[in-house]
Design a protein around this motif. Structure first.
Motif, PDB file in Angstrom:
ATOM      1  N   GLU A   1       8.259  -5.577  -2.806  1.00  0.00           N
ATOM      2  CA  GLU A   1       7.086  -4.717  -2.661  1.00  0.00           C
ATOM      3  C   GLU A   1       6.947  -4.169  -1.239  1.00  0.00           C
ATOM      4  OE1 GLU A   1       3.698  -6.924  -3.933  1.00  0.00           O
ATOM      5  OE2 GLU A   1       4.323  -6.961  -6.036  1.00  0.00           O
TER       6      GLU A   1
ATOM      7  N   ASN B   1       9.669   3.089   3.751  1.00  0.00           N
ATOM      8  CA  ASN B   1       9.298   4.254   4.549  1.00  0.00           C
ATOM      9  C   ASN B   1       8.409   3.838   5.719  1.00  0.00           C
ATOM     10  OD1 ASN B   1       9.192   7.044   5.191  1.00  0.00           O
ATOM     11  ND2 ASN B   1       7.200   7.205   4.197  1.00  0.00           N
ATOM     12  N   MET B   2       7.449   2.943   5.446  1.00  0.00           N
ATOM     13  CA  MET B   2       6.579   2.450   6.509  1.00  0.00           C
ATOM     14  C   MET B   2       7.359   1.620   7.518  1.00  0.00           C
ATOM     15  SD  MET B   2       3.677   3.762   5.962  1.00  0.00           S
ATOM     16  CE  MET B   2       2.758   2.818   7.173  1.00  0.00           C
TER      17      MET B   2
ATOM     18  N   ASN C   1       7.348  -1.635   1.715  1.00  0.00           N
ATOM     19  CA  ASN C   1       7.456  -0.177   1.811  1.00  0.00           C
ATOM     20  C   ASN C   1       8.478   0.189   2.899  1.00  0.00           C
ATOM     21  OD1 ASN C   1       7.075   2.590   2.426  1.00  0.00           O
ATOM     22  ND2 ASN C   1       4.969   2.504   1.644  1.00  0.00           N
TER      23      ASN C   1
ATOM     24  N   THR D   1      11.638   7.235   1.254  1.00  0.00           N
ATOM     25  CA  THR D   1      10.737   6.802   0.194  1.00  0.00           C
ATOM     26  C   THR D   1      10.404   5.322   0.379  1.00  0.00           C
ATOM     27  OG1 THR D   1      12.506   6.124  -1.312  1.00  0.00           O
ATOM     28  CG2 THR D   1      11.873   8.454  -1.337  1.00  0.00           C
ATOM     29  N   VAL D   2       9.539   4.808  -0.509  1.00  0.00           N
ATOM     30  CA  VAL D   2       9.178   3.385  -0.425  1.00  0.00           C
ATOM     31  C   VAL D   2      10.389   2.501  -0.720  1.00  0.00           C
ATOM     32  CG1 VAL D   2       6.755   3.775  -0.955  1.00  0.00           C
ATOM     33  CG2 VAL D   2       8.377   3.405  -2.828  1.00  0.00           C
ATOM     34  N   ASP D   3      11.365   3.028  -1.475  1.00  0.00           N
ATOM     35  CA  ASP D   3      12.542   2.232  -1.849  1.00  0.00           C
ATOM     36  C   ASP D   3      13.708   2.375  -0.871  1.00  0.00           C
ATOM     37  OD1 ASP D   3      11.399   1.325  -4.309  1.00  0.00           O
ATOM     38  OD2 ASP D   3      11.808   3.300  -5.161  1.00  0.00           O
TER      39      ASP D   3
END
Length: 398
Positions: free
Chosen positions: A353, A357-358, A355, A374-376
């Motif tokens: 879970e 990108n962050m 992120n 992206t988050v992935d």
């Protein structure tokens, strides 16, 4: 016009004259000489200037400024010089004569056959261009225009020059409107082309020798055509023949079969590239399994961080995807280190879970870089060492 010997006879290669003045040009600091008469053609009308020598001193540029022809010199003439012996670079001059006359013939051909008017002309060192007023040009049109030009060349038509008054212009079917109202000079190929021009041309179309259209390209609402004439055609043919002969040796095929030989090579190359890609992907799958097995031995099932050198960034991208596809819980950071330049990729498995990108946005602050995703899956780059990024990643993920 009496002092412009190139208008009296464009075939004058050597001449004598009297030096009228020699000065330094304030705009560029170059010395120039002005003579009572000259065979050196000054730049103008799309035709470049002549070069050559005055009393064995090289003429590097010729311009007509303030109604005087300035011969810019490599070095100033000795003080007290009066008599001048001038020699022009005939090979350069005759090349310009061939190209300029060829342009007249080509422009006239496009107008006669298709009503395509010439907008502009450029005589370059290796290639010439004309811009014609049409948004499209077909191969058939280009071939027909080129064919007509070469037919006129073979007919050995005279190329005449005439000085006429404004009132006499109505006697000639001019191809385009003139930009001057006095000192009007016409260049005429009888029953083919009538055009105002201040350039130098040979005495007959046969001396143009040949014209070849090399290519063309659309430019907004016009088409730019690249062409060559005369000795440039022979030079181009010689260079192409040299390349073709070398290719024939390399391909082990005669000229007639070279296209098929190249096609076979390209097909073989595609197959080889496909095979290499497949083999590389297999190796990267094995490498991903190897990396995962090392992590399992260490007992760390959630985070993988690794620094690489001498690899492609695409390898790291594939590796990261392979690892996260194999283990859905895994969070991966792979860094490519090249001196102080860094590239990195962050990826997570489906069960994670975090992120990415962050994470990437936080990492690039550590290395003064840029990145996102992206988050992935995300990637970035900057400057620093791989250890800095690894430590930051582990700290952020855990």
């Amino acid at each position: 016009m009496k002092n412009k010997l190139f208008y009296q006879d464009p075939y004058i290669k050597e001449f004598t004259a009297t030096l009228q003045k020699q000065e330094k040009d304030n705009s560029n600091g170059e010395w120039y000489a002005v003579l009572d008469k000259t065979a050196f053609y000054p730049e103008g009308g799309g035709q470049p200037f002549d070069t050559g020598v005055l009393n064995d001193i090289t003429v590097v540029n010729v311009q007509e400024i303030n109604d005087e022809i300035r011969h810019y010199l490599e070095a100033p003439l000795p003080e007290g010089t009066t008599n001048i012996s001038g020699i022009i670079d005939w090979e350069r001059r005759f090349d310009h004569m061939q190209q300029h006359a060829g342009q007249h013939l080509l422009s006239a051909a496009f107008e006669e056959l298709f009503s395509y008017k010439t907008i502009s002309f450029h005589l370059g060192k290796e290639m010439c261009t004309i811009d014609i007023a049409t948004p499209e040009l077909t191969l058939d049109e280009a071939n027909k225009a080129e064919g007509l030009v070469n037919q006129i060349i073979l007919e050995n038509r005279m190329i005449e020059t005439k000085w006429v008054s404004k009132e006499e212009l109505s006697l000639y079917p001019l191809r385009k409107e003139l930009s001057v109202k006095e000192n009007i000079r016409l260049v005429i190929v009888p029953e083919y082309d009538y055009n105002g021009c201040g350039g130098t041309h040979p005495n007959s179309t046969a001396e143009v020798s040949a014209l070849k259209i090399m290519n063309w390209e659309k430019q907004k609402k016009k088409v730019r055509i690249t062409f060559i004439c005369g000795n440039r055609v022979l030079k181009e043919l010689h260079e192409k023949q040299k390349v073709i002969s070398e290719l024939a040796i390399q391909l082990n095929a005669p000229q007639a079969s070279m296209v098929d030989g190249v096609k076979r090579l390209l097909e073989q190359n595609k197959e080889l590239e496909k095979t290499v890609k497949e083999q590389t992907n297999m190796l990267l799958e094995f490498e991903a399994d190897s990396i995962l097995s090392e992590v399992e031995i260490k007992g760390d099932l959630n985070v993988i961080g690794k620094v690489f050198q001498n690899r492609t960034f695409s390898d790291l991208q594939i590796l990261a995807r392979n690892i996260t596809n194999t283990n859905e819980n895994m969070n991966v950071l792979l860094v490519l280190e090249n001196n102080e330049k860094l590239q990195f990729v962050c990826a997570r498995g489906k069960a994670s879970e975090i992120n990415m990108n962050m994470i990437t946005k936080r990492l690039i602050t550590e290395i003064n870089g840029k990145g996102g995703g992206t988050v992935d899956f995300a990637q970035g780059g900057g400057r620093g060492t791989g250890d800095i990024v690894l430590q930051a990643f582990i700290r952020l993920v855990k």
